[in-house]
Design an enzyme around this catalytic site. Structure first.
Site, PDB file in Angstrom:
ATOM      1  N   HIS A   1       1.912  36.212  26.581  1.00 51.55           N
ATOM      2  CA  HIS A   1       2.931  36.965  27.167  1.00 51.55           C
ATOM      3  C   HIS A   1       2.433  37.372  28.511  1.00 51.55           C
ATOM      4  O   HIS A   1       1.378  37.842  28.745  1.00 51.55           O
ATOM      5  CB  HIS A   1       3.067  38.114  26.255  1.00 51.55           C
ATOM      6  CG  HIS A   1       3.698  38.090  25.064  1.00 51.55           C
ATOM      7  ND1 HIS A   1       3.975  39.127  24.202  1.00 51.55           N
ATOM      8  CD2 HIS A   1       3.952  36.971  24.205  1.00 51.55           C
ATOM      9  CE1 HIS A   1       4.583  38.520  23.178  1.00 51.55           C
ATOM     10  NE2 HIS A   1       4.479  37.375  22.890  1.00 51.55           N
TER      11      HIS A   1
ATOM     12  N   ARG B   1       5.566  33.720  27.916  1.00 49.97           N
ATOM     13  CA  ARG B   1       7.028  34.244  27.751  1.00 49.97           C
ATOM     14  C   ARG B   1       6.998  35.529  28.925  1.00 49.97           C
ATOM     15  O   ARG B   1       5.954  36.007  28.975  1.00 49.97           O
ATOM     16  CB  ARG B   1       6.775  34.983  26.319  1.00 49.97           C
ATOM     17  CG  ARG B   1       8.184  35.905  25.972  1.00 49.97           C
ATOM     18  CD  ARG B   1       7.853  36.717  24.735  1.00 49.97           C
ATOM     19  NE  ARG B   1       7.451  38.219  25.021  1.00 49.97           N
ATOM     20  CZ  ARG B   1       7.739  39.121  24.147  1.00 49.97           C
ATOM     21  NH1 ARG B   1       8.110  38.880  23.033  1.00 49.97           N
ATOM     22  NH2 ARG B   1       7.584  40.197  24.330  1.00 49.97           N
TER      23      ARG B   1
ATOM     24  N   TYR C   1      11.818  46.633  26.719  1.00 52.37           N
ATOM     25  CA  TYR C   1      11.118  46.206  25.547  1.00 52.37           C
ATOM     26  C   TYR C   1      10.083  45.137  26.230  1.00 52.37           C
ATOM     27  O   TYR C   1      10.257  44.299  26.868  1.00 52.37           O
ATOM     28  CB  TYR C   1      12.125  45.361  24.873  1.00 52.37           C
ATOM     29  CG  TYR C   1      11.275  44.220  23.972  1.00 52.37           C
ATOM     30  CD1 TYR C   1      10.697  44.654  22.611  1.00 52.37           C
ATOM     31  CD2 TYR C   1      11.135  42.979  24.178  1.00 52.37           C
ATOM     32  CE1 TYR C   1      10.020  43.690  22.134  1.00 52.37           C
ATOM     33  CE2 TYR C   1      10.265  41.971  23.721  1.00 52.37           C
ATOM     34  CZ  TYR C   1       9.836  42.427  22.458  1.00 52.37           C
ATOM     35  OH  TYR C   1       9.304  41.411  21.681  1.00 52.37           O
TER      36      TYR C   1
ATOM     37  N   ASP D   1      12.502  36.674  25.704  1.00 57.59           N
ATOM     38  CA  ASP D   1      12.994  37.243  24.206  1.00 57.59           C
ATOM     39  C   ASP D   1      13.984  38.253  24.562  1.00 57.59           C
ATOM     40  O   ASP D   1      13.604  39.182  25.293  1.00 57.59           O
ATOM     41  CB  ASP D   1      11.735  38.025  23.606  1.00 57.59           C
ATOM     42  CG  ASP D   1      11.985  38.317  22.294  1.00 57.59           C
ATOM     43  OD1 ASP D   1      13.212  38.510  21.909  1.00 57.59           O
ATOM     44  OD2 ASP D   1      10.943  38.914  21.408  1.00 57.59           O
TER      45      ASP D   1
ATOM     46  N   HIS E   1      15.682  40.026  22.166  1.00 52.54           N
ATOM     47  CA  HIS E   1      15.387  40.886  21.146  1.00 52.54           C
ATOM     48  C   HIS E   1      16.442  41.426  20.778  1.00 52.54           C
ATOM     49  O   HIS E   1      16.979  42.751  20.661  1.00 52.54           O
ATOM     50  CB  HIS E   1      14.498  42.098  21.617  1.00 52.54           C
ATOM     51  CG  HIS E   1      13.459  42.571  20.853  1.00 52.54           C
ATOM     52  ND1 HIS E   1      13.473  43.523  20.075  1.00 52.54           N
ATOM     53  CD2 HIS E   1      12.235  42.045  20.560  1.00 52.54           C
ATOM     54  CE1 HIS E   1      12.545  43.642  19.289  1.00 52.54           C
ATOM     55  NE2 HIS E   1      11.729  42.638  19.519  1.00 52.54           N
TER      56      HIS E   1
ATOM     57  N   GLU F   1      14.677  33.435  22.787  1.00 54.40           N
ATOM     58  CA  GLU F   1      14.531  33.939  21.392  1.00 54.40           C
ATOM     59  C   GLU F   1      15.568  34.957  21.150  1.00 54.40           C
ATOM     60  O   GLU F   1      15.633  35.896  22.161  1.00 54.40           O
ATOM     61  CB  GLU F   1      12.887  34.528  21.664  1.00 54.40           C
ATOM     62  CG  GLU F   1      12.649  34.870  20.306  1.00 54.40           C
ATOM     63  CD  GLU F   1      11.161  35.833  20.358  1.00 54.40           C
ATOM     64  OE1 GLU F   1      10.304  35.209  21.406  1.00 54.40           O
ATOM     65  OE2 GLU F   1      11.204  36.720  19.645  1.00 54.40           O
TER      66      GLU F   1
ATOM     67  N   GLU G   1      11.965  36.023  13.456  1.00 61.17           N
ATOM     68  CA  GLU G   1      10.762  36.908  13.184  1.00 61.17           C
ATOM     69  C   GLU G   1      11.541  37.881  12.023  1.00 61.17           C
ATOM     70  O   GLU G   1      10.516  38.370  11.362  1.00 61.17           O
ATOM     71  CB  GLU G   1      10.304  37.419  14.416  1.00 61.17           C
ATOM     72  CG  GLU G   1      11.247  38.401  15.006  1.00 61.17           C
ATOM     73  CD  GLU G   1      10.581  38.812  16.541  1.00 61.17           C
ATOM     74  OE1 GLU G   1      10.106  38.089  17.271  1.00 61.17           O
ATOM     75  OE2 GLU G   1      10.994  40.167  16.610  1.00 61.17           O
TER      76      GLU G   1
ATOM     77  N   ARG H   1      11.467  30.844  13.873  1.00 62.43           N
ATOM     78  CA  ARG H   1      10.085  31.594  14.242  1.00 62.43           C
ATOM     79  C   ARG H   1       9.669  32.434  12.886  1.00 62.43           C
ATOM     80  O   ARG H   1       9.072  33.455  13.089  1.00 62.43           O
ATOM     81  CB  ARG H   1      10.526  32.470  15.328  1.00 62.43           C
ATOM     82  CG  ARG H   1      10.811  31.587  16.632  1.00 62.43           C
ATOM     83  CD  ARG H   1      10.771  32.567  17.873  1.00 62.43           C
ATOM     84  NE  ARG H   1       9.398  33.129  17.909  1.00 62.43           N
ATOM     85  CZ  ARG H   1       8.962  34.452  17.965  1.00 62.43           C
ATOM     86  NH1 ARG H   1       9.863  35.101  17.519  1.00 62.43           N
ATOM     87  NH2 ARG H   1       7.808  34.453  17.876  1.00 62.43           N
TER      88      ARG H   1
ATOM     89  N   HIS I   1       6.171  33.423  14.485  1.00 59.30           N
ATOM     90  CA  HIS I   1       5.905  35.020  15.201  1.00 59.30           C
ATOM     91  C   HIS I   1       4.479  35.402  15.475  1.00 59.30           C
ATOM     92  O   HIS I   1       3.916  35.013  14.300  1.00 59.30           O
ATOM     93  CB  HIS I   1       6.706  35.863  14.321  1.00 59.30           C
ATOM     94  CG  HIS I   1       6.826  37.278  14.782  1.00 59.30           C
ATOM     95  ND1 HIS I   1       7.121  38.479  13.892  1.00 59.30           N
ATOM     96  CD2 HIS I   1       6.709  37.664  15.978  1.00 59.30           C
ATOM     97  CE1 HIS I   1       7.084  39.516  14.801  1.00 59.30           C
ATOM     98  NE2 HIS I   1       6.991  39.147  15.925  1.00 59.30           N
TER      99      HIS I   1
ATOM    100  N   ASP J   1       1.471  42.774  15.544  1.00 63.33           N
ATOM    101  CA  ASP J   1       1.602  43.730  14.103  1.00 63.33           C
ATOM    102  C   ASP J   1       1.449  42.943  12.815  1.00 63.33           C
ATOM    103  O   ASP J   1       1.487  42.944  11.785  1.00 63.33           O
ATOM    104  CB  ASP J   1       2.850  44.413  14.023  1.00 63.33           C
ATOM    105  CG  ASP J   1       4.208  43.592  14.620  1.00 63.33           C
ATOM    106  OD1 ASP J   1       4.148  43.256  15.939  1.00 63.33           O
ATOM    107  OD2 ASP J   1       4.781  43.307  13.644  1.00 63.33           O
TER     108      ASP J   1
ATOM    109  N   GLU K   1       3.082  31.430  19.031  1.00 64.41           N
ATOM    110  CA  GLU K   1       3.238  32.757  20.134  1.00 64.41           C
ATOM    111  C   GLU K   1       1.808  33.363  19.881  1.00 64.41           C
ATOM    112  O   GLU K   1       1.142  33.331  18.722  1.00 64.41           O
ATOM    113  CB  GLU K   1       4.452  33.751  19.554  1.00 64.41           C
ATOM    114  CG  GLU K   1       4.325  35.002  20.456  1.00 64.41           C
ATOM    115  CD  GLU K   1       5.221  36.093  19.876  1.00 64.41           C
ATOM    116  OE1 GLU K   1       5.678  36.111  18.731  1.00 64.41           O
ATOM    117  OE2 GLU K   1       5.597  37.036  20.622  1.00 64.41           O
TER     118      GLU K   1
ATOM    119  N   TRP L   1      17.224  47.687  18.480  1.00 67.41           N
ATOM    120  CA  TRP L   1      16.122  47.685  19.559  1.00 67.41           C
ATOM    121  C   TRP L   1      15.384  46.328  19.632  1.00 67.41           C
ATOM    122  O   TRP L   1      15.436  45.216  18.679  1.00 67.41           O
ATOM    123  CB  TRP L   1      14.918  48.585  18.593  1.00 67.41           C
ATOM    124  CG  TRP L   1      13.756  48.663  19.654  1.00 67.41           C
ATOM    125  CD1 TRP L   1      13.615  49.344  20.768  1.00 67.41           C
ATOM    126  CD2 TRP L   1      12.412  47.847  19.351  1.00 67.41           C
ATOM    127  NE1 TRP L   1      12.355  48.721  21.293  1.00 67.41           N
ATOM    128  CE2 TRP L   1      11.725  48.003  20.518  1.00 67.41           C
ATOM    129  CE3 TRP L   1      12.088  46.916  18.406  1.00 67.41           C
ATOM    130  CZ2 TRP L   1      10.313  47.444  20.549  1.00 67.41           C
ATOM    131  CZ3 TRP L   1      10.767  46.627  18.300  1.00 67.41           C
ATOM    132  CH2 TRP L   1       9.932  46.924  19.601  1.00 67.41           C
TER     133      TRP L   1
END
Ligand code: GCO
Ligand code: MG
Length: 405
Positions: free
Chosen positions: A122, A147, A159, A212, A214, A238, A264, A285, A314, A318, A341, A405
């Site tokens: 990233h 990314r 984001y 992304d 998102h 993405e 994801e 993903r 993904h 987290d 990723e 989000w």
């Protein structure tokens, strides 16, 4: 062999992780990741109150039967909490099977299809120039796929962009209540195309770029973005539009040849079945933790392979290193693997808790040959970092309307 006990641990080495340990009467144990960012304790209760009592005394080698028992047997199928619980048990059972066999899990899946796993890193910047400087650093480290996300001029937070956080690992964690962020599609369109034009000008055609969205755009807006980005030859775009409505992607697909990736937030093969069989996406993903574990991801990978869809699991921070290990075994085996990723696990507290032997060189990850998943969990170290309630942000349009989000 019988399952004797199952323990659930929640630790917060900078962000929360839910870890499951399945113990057997043979002394062998297995580990699984059950982390659902921002809803961690729901999975813990679900496991402790509803799943674990049904598993004590069962033979851990019957991975498929236990998966079906937890999936079909619940009646209320699917859903992120249910599937994360199934996933963690499933990973732990594969870990046990590998340890008993003395083989890494990828050998049980069918062996190696490749030497190593290609990663995308990233680059998240406060401005286009900052994003490109970060891209430069990653290229120097050897990454060949990156990314790019850049702050949107005129919006306070964007984001993926770090703000006051030191690294991406810290993002989206440790927020006592959900922060609110603004979104503006016109402002986004004013800068996103420029980001990729500048990236191609500076780095040429060799590096592969990902972006992304998102899920912030409507399908026709995504279609427009895909068209505008075609000349910059992205590896994929993405989450181009809302994931729940698979029909969105037939609109996007009619308009652009920019490759599409999504998955994801999907929990089962049913969430992506139409996208795959209608060849509306290029990369799926799904994550082992959120879509039912190794057993489920293997099935999704096989299904995807007949429709030319590649896997791109993904890899946000987290998902714990246990999930990353599960992905590594899948990635080494999956014939139709695309890319993984990768944001790394640089956090020192986390490294004390999860001991994981893998190496990264020139943008590729390599595994150890340890039996099972090849990962250890230090319970004592984990207990030093207790759970802290934390939420993902919510997003609103500038007029206050709640948005994706
Ligand atoms: C990604 C993701 C993450 C998610 C996060 C939510 O592509 O890595 O979009 O950044 O937002 O995993 O918990
Ligand atoms: Mg994403």
């Amino acid at each position: 062999m019988k399952i004797e006990a199952i323990k659930v641990f929640v630790c917060s080495p900078g962000r929360n992780f839910v870890t499951v340990k399945v113990m057997t009467d043979a002394g062998v144990y297995g580990l699984g990741d059950a982390t659902v960012n921002g809803r961690e304790m729901a999975v813990v209760t679900y496991l402790e109150e509803h799943v674990i009592p049904c598993l004590i005394g069962r033979d851990p080698s019957n991975i498929e039967d236990i998966w079906q028992y937890l999936y079909k047997g619940v009646y209320w199928r699917k859903g992120p909490i249910n599937m994360a619980a199934i996933a963690a048990i499933d990973m732990a059972l594969w870990d046990i099977k590998g340890k008993v066999a003395g083989l890494p899990v990828y050998q049980l899946l069918g062996g190696k299809s490749r030497k190593g796993v290609t990663l995308y890193a990233h680059a998240n910047g406060e401005s286009i120039a900052d994003t490109l400087d970060k891209t430069q650093v990653l290229i120097e480290q050897g990454f060949k796929a990156i990314r790019l996300q850049s702050a949107i001029p005129g919006l306070k937070v964007t984001y993926g962009v770090l703000g006051d956080k030191k690294d991406y690992y810290e993002l989206q964690g440790n927020r006592p209540l959900p922060p609110e962020e603004e979104w503006s599609t016109p402002k986004y369109f004013n800068s996103v195309v420029e980001l990729f034009r500048a990236a191609r000008e500076r780095f040429g055609d060799e590096i592969q770029f990902v972006h992304d969205v998102h899920s912030r755009l409507t399908p026709i807006e995504s279609a427009k973005l895909g068209k505008l980005l075609e000349e910059f030859n992205l590896l994929f775009l993405e989450d181009a539009s809302m994931a729940e409505n698979q029909d969105n992607f037939s609109i996007i697909r009619q308009h652009t040849t920019t490759p599409l990736a999504i998955g994801e937030t999907y929990n089962t093969i049913w969430d992506c079945k139409d996208l795959i069989q209608n060849q509306l996406i290029d990369y799926i993903r799904v994550a082992a933790t959120h879509a039912g574990g190794i057993t489920a991801l293997r099935r999704i990978a096989d299904f995807s392979s007949i429709y030319n869809v590649k896997t791109a699991p993904h890899g946000a921070p987290d998902l714990s290193p246990i999930c990353f290990a599960a992905h590594m075994h899948l990635n080494i085996w999956t014939p139709n693997f695309g890319i993984q990723e990768f944001v790394g696990f640089g956090n020192e507290q986390l490294k004390q808790i999860f001991k994981h032997e893998y190496s990264v060189k020139n943008g590729m990850a390599y595994m150890s040959e340890a039996p099972g998943l090849g990962i250890e969990f230090d319970e004592e170290a984990a207990s030093q970092y207790p759970y802290k309630r934390s939420y993902l942000p919510v997003s609103r349009l500038e007029d206050g309307t709640l948005w994706n989000w």
